[in-house]
Structure formats: structure tokens, C-alpha cells
Design a protein around this motif. Sequence first.
Motif, PDB file in Angstrom:
ATOM      1  N   ALA A 139       0.742  -1.122   0.153  1.00  0.00           N
ATOM      2  CA  ALA A 139       0.053  -0.050  -0.001  1.00  0.00           C
ATOM      3  C   ALA A 139       1.007   1.336   0.104  1.00  0.00           C
ATOM      4  O   ALA A 139       1.603   1.312   0.850  1.00  0.00           O
ATOM      5  N   ILE A 140       0.499   1.972  -1.248  1.00  0.00           N
ATOM      6  CA  ILE A 140       1.248   3.420  -1.052  1.00  0.00           C
ATOM      7  C   ILE A 140       0.329   4.436  -0.886  1.00  0.00           C
ATOM      8  O   ILE A 140      -0.577   4.634  -1.708  1.00  0.00           O
ATOM      9  N   PRO A 141       0.614   5.413  -0.035  1.00  0.00           N
ATOM     10  CA  PRO A 141      -0.514   6.455   0.063  1.00  0.00           C
ATOM     11  C   PRO A 141      -0.538   7.452  -1.035  1.00  0.00           C
ATOM     12  O   PRO A 141       0.598   7.654  -1.649  1.00  0.00           O
ATOM     13  N   ASP A 142      -1.605   7.613  -1.600  1.00  0.00           N
ATOM     14  CA  ASP A 142      -1.797   8.514  -2.723  1.00  0.00           C
ATOM     15  C   ASP A 142      -1.341  10.012  -2.673  1.00  0.00           C
ATOM     16  O   ASP A 142      -0.961  10.714  -3.647  1.00  0.00           O
ATOM     17  N   TYR A 143      -1.137  10.452  -1.169  1.00  0.00           N
ATOM     18  CA  TYR A 143      -0.502  11.897  -1.074  1.00  0.00           C
ATOM     19  C   TYR A 143       0.972  11.929  -1.411  1.00  0.00           C
ATOM     20  O   TYR A 143       1.531  12.809  -1.532  1.00  0.00           O
ATOM     21  N   ASN A 144       1.666  10.581  -1.481  1.00  0.00           N
ATOM     22  CA  ASN A 144       2.999  10.775  -1.596  1.00  0.00           C
ATOM     23  C   ASN A 144       3.581   9.351  -2.748  1.00  0.00           C
ATOM     24  O   ASN A 144       3.904   8.326  -2.236  1.00  0.00           O
ATOM     25  N   PRO A 145       3.056   9.571  -3.909  1.00  0.00           N
ATOM     26  CA  PRO A 145       3.116   8.659  -4.917  1.00  0.00           C
ATOM     27  C   PRO A 145       4.887   8.263  -5.144  1.00  0.00           C
ATOM     28  O   PRO A 145       5.560   9.150  -4.856  1.00  0.00           O
ATOM     29  N   LEU A 146       5.063   6.974  -5.215  1.00  0.00           N
ATOM     30  CA  LEU A 146       6.577   6.621  -5.303  1.00  0.00           C
ATOM     31  C   LEU A 146       7.155   7.115  -6.870  1.00  0.00           C
ATOM     32  O   LEU A 146       6.454   6.592  -7.633  1.00  0.00           O
ATOM     33  N   THR A 147       8.330   7.639  -6.794  1.00  0.00           N
ATOM     34  CA  THR A 147       8.945   7.998  -7.762  1.00  0.00           C
ATOM     35  C   THR A 147      10.515   7.500  -7.696  1.00  0.00           C
ATOM     36  O   THR A 147      10.960   7.811  -6.506  1.00  0.00           O
ATOM     37  N   GLN A 148      11.292   7.553  -8.754  1.00  0.00           N
ATOM     38  CA  GLN A 148      12.564   7.104  -8.355  1.00  0.00           C
ATOM     39  C   GLN A 148      13.407   8.442  -8.030  1.00  0.00           C
ATOM     40  O   GLN A 148      14.545   8.289  -7.329  1.00  0.00           O
ATOM     41  N   GLU A 149      12.764   9.541  -8.352  1.00  0.00           N
ATOM     42  CA  GLU A 149      13.629  10.799  -7.904  1.00  0.00           C
ATOM     43  C   GLU A 149      13.418  10.859  -6.321  1.00  0.00           C
ATOM     44  O   GLU A 149      14.577  11.154  -5.766  1.00  0.00           O
ATOM     45  N   LYS A 150      12.395  10.569  -5.831  1.00  0.00           N
ATOM     46  CA  LYS A 150      12.167  10.707  -4.415  1.00  0.00           C
ATOM     47  C   LYS A 150      12.977   9.589  -3.784  1.00  0.00           C
ATOM     48  O   LYS A 150      13.481   9.698  -2.597  1.00  0.00           O
ATOM     49  N   ILE A 151      13.136   8.357  -4.300  1.00  0.00           N
ATOM     50  CA  ILE A 151      13.755   7.257  -3.616  1.00  0.00           C
ATOM     51  C   ILE A 151      15.399   7.590  -3.686  1.00  0.00           C
ATOM     52  O   ILE A 151      15.815   7.263  -2.495  1.00  0.00           O
ATOM     53  N   THR A 152      15.927   8.132  -4.876  1.00  0.00           N
ATOM     54  CA  THR A 152      17.061   8.295  -4.671  1.00  0.00           C
ATOM     55  C   THR A 152      17.621   9.697  -3.577  1.00  0.00           C
ATOM     56  O   THR A 152      18.292   9.513  -2.774  1.00  0.00           O
ATOM     57  N   LEU A 153      16.740  10.594  -3.652  1.00  0.00           N
ATOM     58  CA  LEU A 153      16.868  11.677  -2.592  1.00  0.00           C
ATOM     59  C   LEU A 153      16.679  10.994  -1.216  1.00  0.00           C
ATOM     60  O   LEU A 153      17.655  11.531  -0.324  1.00  0.00           O
ATOM     61  N   GLY A 154      15.630  10.197  -0.694  1.00  0.00           N
ATOM     62  CA  GLY A 154      15.727   9.522   0.389  1.00  0.00           C
ATOM     63  C   GLY A 154      17.020   8.721   0.769  1.00  0.00           C
ATOM     64  O   GLY A 154      17.172   8.646   2.181  1.00  0.00           O
TER      65      GLY A 154
END
Length: 393
Positions: free
Chosen positions: A48-63
Motif C-alpha cells: 500500500a502506497i499512500p496517494d498523497y506521496n506516490p513513489l518515484t525514482q527521484e524521491k527514492i534517490t533523494l531519500g
Amino acid sequence: MIRFFTLVCGLALLSGCEFDSNSTFTNTDDAQSLRSLLDLPDHMPLPAIPDYNPLTQEKITLGRFLFYDTKLSANQTQSCASCHEQGSAFADGLTAPLGSSGHQLVRNSQGLGNVVYHSTLTMEQQWFFELEEQLNVPIRADNPIELGVTDAVLPDVLTRFQQDPDYQTMFNLAFPDTSRDKSNITMNKIIFALASFVRTMISASSPYDKYLLGDKSALTQQQIRGFQLFNGEKFECFHCHSGVNFSSSYRDANTALDALQFPFFNNGLYNVGGDGSYPDEDQGLYDLTLNPTHKGLFRPQSLRNIALTGPYMHDGSIASLRGVIEHYARGGSVTLTGKNAGDGRVSPLKSGLIQGFDATEEEIDAVIAFLESLTDDKFISNPRFSNPFTEQR
């Protein structure tokens, strides 16, 4: 309690949405795209991924960068990875760690593998349903202090990232619909990126997984015997440690919100004063609700990579897997002396599932061998989760 609600409400206001959303993927292309981002094998359900924070490669890399960066602590001495080391399945091998200010914490560091599949986050928190909520606590709480980013030091911490050109670029890529002004780096975005990275920590390549997928040579006969005992009514492990993630605290993308389970159990680890109490410094769910029947209630952990995440229990008080099994075989633990003395076997608050049982050494060895088959060597060496700053050197 006041600090907890302030943190959660503050994050909800910043994100502009409520924390009860749950992504269900009906579009095959979207589901496959998510599987690709997560490197998720077919036998694992979509999380389950919350709609308000969709998963993207750019956010994964930053995280990933933020997870390993000591700039995210107030005094720049610790990062998330200080208490969550990849080689230990993102636990740390300590009874309980020290916070960035040297404060002794009371809670054993959890492994983070497959944390995306838990229905609630942390061992005793029944209101944290998303990583975006939970991450506020280790980053921002002041009692106890972990990373110590309180309101007083938050502007200084954000300035560190705002003045870093590499972070400016990564934040702009991760959050392209916002202003490219470097001052627009916020704690909310930091938390959203960290949550995205932690959600990718999927462990699903253990010998047990290979056995499930048809490789009958992946487990030894001893491990198969341990698997049978684990799921039998004698040891009864499966009642609290069930399903793909070996925890009854579970959800995935297809779990309806009204069907979510929030299990918490008192397992007889303590019985201070004979009334079911746990040590004053950590009484589990009771510390939040003040309901006396909630003393000692903790969420069942996932058992994936459990051989790597000791010591065990919420306070790290049991050193080995053998010690854990012996605890349950006794029906609880006995503390003979000191302020926490008591017989957990007769705790009035202990779960009815903890009855005790007779086990031979061979049976205990078999269950331990099975638990060791849940170790995922690919997970603890996967470069997707490793320290990016080490790679840059």
C-alpha cells in the motif's frame, strides 16, 4: 501525547491530506511500474502506497542520500543509518542505541526490511499507519532525543540542505511541481523522500522464498521440520507471525481499510509487581493510552532476517533466538531480582496464546534453523540500499 498529536497534525497540514488513503492498483501498467520501482518479485503482493506521496525514482534517490546523511541530525553526528545498518538487516545489533545527544534510548532498533507491509508502524503505536507519520518521531521528538531536530534547530538543519547544490538539484527533481527556490526545501519533503526510500526495502530472496517458488533443495530437512513446528499448534508461532511478512500486523495494496488488523500482545516478558506491569521506562501501548490493560502490549515484529536483528524483544533483553524460543516454551520470563522482579508466566495481562510447551533440543534447533532460512543475503548486500556517500569516494 501532546507532542505526538502535534507532530501528526502538523504533517497532515503540510501535506494537505488525511492519513487514511490506501492505493489499490487496478491498472496493470501502474502495478507493473510500481513492481519495477520496488524491484518486487511476483510472489510478493503490491504494498500500500499512500496517494498523497506516490513513489518515484527521484524521491527514492533523494531519500537514500538523506537516510545516510548526518546533516539530518541536530548536531550532525548521526543519520538514520546509525541505528539501521544494512548488514544487520537495518537493525544495529545493540540492546538499545544512543541518540545523537548521547541519550540512552530504551527501545531496541527494529530491522526495516518489509516495513511497508505493516499495518501500524513502531512496536507500540496504534495510530501510526504510514511512514510519513512515524518518521517524525525519530527525527523531531525531544523525549527521547534521537536525531533531535526540534523546532528550535529546524531552520539551521534545513539551511544545511538549502545551501548544498547537489541537494537543491535532487529536491527539485523529486518535487518538480514546487518552486525551485532553494529555500523551498522543507522537513515535509525530507520525510516524504525518506518514506519513499524505506518503502523500497523489500526482502524476498531468502532460501525460504526460493523454497516457496519451487526449489525444494533451498531448505534442509531440519529447516523443513522447523517450518512445520513453527506452523503447528505446539509452538504456535504462526498465530502472531503469519503470512508473507511473518507478522499479523499486515496490509498490502488490496487490504480494505475497514479490514485492517492492529494486533498488540503482552507476551509475559515482565510482570512487575504482579499486576502485569512492564518496566516504567517502557510499558508499550499503555504509555500512550494510560489504559491499565494495555501494559506490555507490543506489535508482533516481522521475522524476516530475524537471525541478523538480535538482540530481541522491544528492549533487547533476550540475546539469542534460542533464548526467545525458551521464553515462549516457559510461557513467559522470570526476573528474579531488582526493581523489575516478577514472574511473567503468571502475568494477568499476558496473551492467552502464550501458554508454554514442552520442546526437545532437537525441536528448538529445527525452529532456529527455519528462522535462519529467512535471512536474505541479497537484501543485506543490495547496492540499491547501500550508503551512496561511500560510492562517491
